[in-house]
Design an enzyme around this catalytic site. Structure first.
Site, PDB file in Angstrom:
ATOM      1  N   CYS A  56       0.835  -1.215   0.000  1.00 38.22           N
ATOM      2  CA  CYS A  56       0.000   0.000   0.000  1.00 38.22           C
ATOM      3  C   CYS A  56       0.863   1.256   0.000  1.00 38.22           C
ATOM      4  CB  CYS A  56      -0.907  -0.027   1.225  1.00 38.22           C
ATOM      5  SG  CYS A  56      -0.057  -0.499   2.744  1.00 38.22           S
ATOM      6  N   HIS A 105      -2.047   5.579   6.381  1.00 37.25           N
ATOM      7  CA  HIS A 105      -0.650   6.016   6.461  1.00 37.25           C
ATOM      8  C   HIS A 105      -0.596   7.479   6.002  1.00 37.25           C
ATOM      9  CE1 HIS A 105       0.620   1.794   6.550  1.00 37.25           C
ATOM     10  NE2 HIS A 105       0.089   1.579   5.366  1.00 37.25           N
TER      11      HIS A 105
END
Ligand code: NAD
Length: 339
Positions: free
Chosen positions: A139, A218
């Site tokens: 990711c 994130h």
């Protein structure tokens, strides 16, 4: 006839890729295989997905839970042209896929060396046409490539420093941490920089990572030295020409990843997923024409999902043009509605 796709591993990534495959009109989900007879197995059945046990050894666990499986992964592979492996890293299924003669995609937990081909739809779709084995990087890596590839292709990049603030675990997990600490990744560069180079081999990138107690997303702080002069408005216009980048603004009240995921929930997509990388429009700054700074947030559970769908199309040659594949995937998943 639609391409036949199997999913091995029905956790965070697997269940999303399964839904995304089921939403395409040029591929069909022939089944999902699972190790544990848990609520996710029951949900898969409720959705009408054919369910298989990973191996003969776990079949009795399913029988005990009164969850009916149609066979084992080996049986499922006989029905498939391609399997998307969404099991944890180093689960070791490659020999089984080779024996069954099916193509396979792995996720970012695996090393690039497993396939020697790592995929990003915008950057290297054509390289993966017809490939037997492909890896979709993590990711974070996918997030970095989404915004760095356009910069490198159109303005040239001298070097990149990306500092990544990583989520501790996914919202559905209650085992991992940290829950009250900040954990620096002491490896330098963090593995993300070399991972970006598995797709963009000539990009001069250094990455640093820390893990923090959050599960939502994130966050990346990126500094880029550009080869050509550009201002913030031109850079935003450039990113707008590429799919899967969404813009948010602090001025609109999006101060943190909390508001980004609230916006994602307001979009009412499947599981409130935000497949796009969210870039703060008012956080893009250029100093002296060539030094660019920006912030972006990555919904770790979903940004790799459209990439998996495009990788399937490239590997099975369902579409030879990467742009067209991305448009098709994005239409089916409702991507592009965030801006
Ligand atoms: P997960 O733990 O949520 O799901 C893994 C699935 O595989 C579960 O269904 C589990 O029961 C099954 N499984 C576990 N061990 C197995 C084994 N030995 N054999 C067969 N099946 C097994 O994991 P995930 O987060 O979906 O991660 C899967 C892959 O995707 C990993 O490579 C990971 O690095 C990558 N990835 C994860 C994320 C994320 O944020 N979760 C993002 C991008 C990529």
């Amino acid at each position: 006839m639609p391409a036949r796709v199997a999913i091995n591993g029905y956790g965070t990534i697997g269940k999303r890729v399964a839904d995304a495959v089921a939403a395409q009109d040029d591929m069909t989900l022939v089944g999902v295989s699972k190790m544990s007879p848990n609520f996710e197995a029951r949900r898969a059945l409720a959705k009408g997905y054919p369910l298989y046990a990973t191996s003969k050894e776990v079949v009795p666990k399913f029988e005990k839970s009164k969850i009916v499986v149609q066979g084992t992964l080996e049986d499922l592979l006989k029905e498939a042209d391609l399997v998307v492996d969404c099991t944890p890293e180093k689960s070791g299924f490659k020999p089984l896929y080779e024996k069954a003669g099916v193509k396979a995609i792995w996720q970012g937990g695996e090393e690039h060396a497993l396939t020697n081909l790592s995929f990003n739809a915008a950057a290297n779709y054509a390289d993966c046409l017809g490939a037997p084995y492909v890896r979709v990087p993590s990711c974070n890596t996918t997030g970095l490539i989404r915004t760095l590839y356009p910069l490198d292709a159109h303005l040239g990049v001298d070097r990149v420093l990306a500092v990544m603030v990583r989520r501790a675990t996914d919202p559905g997990d209650s085992k991992k941490g940290p829950i009250n600490a900040i954990e620096p990744e002491l490896e330098m560069p963090s593995h993300h920089g070399p991972d970006v180079q598995s797709v963009l081999p000539t990009l001069n990138i250094h990455t640093i990572a820390v893990k923090v107690p959050t599960t939502l997303m994130h966050l990346h702080t990126v500094a880029v030295d550009l080869k050509r002069v550009a201002d913030a408005a031109q850079i935003i216009e450039l990113w707008k020409r590429f799919p899967r980048i969404a813009f948010v603004a602090g001025g609109d009240g999006v101060k943190s990843t909390a508001q980004i995921m609230e916006m994602a929930r307001d979009l009412s997509r499947n599981r409130s997923d935000l497949y796009e990388i969210a870039v703060w429009r008012d956080g893009v700054h250029v100093v002296d024409g060539r030094r660019l700074y920006y912030f972006q947030a990555v919904h770790q559970e979903s940004d790799v999902v459209p990439e998996n769908v495009d990788a399937i199309r490239a590997m099975l040659r369902l579409e030879t043009d990467g742009r067209r594949s991305m448009e098709k995937t994005d239409r089916a998943l409702g991507i592009g509605t965030a801006n």
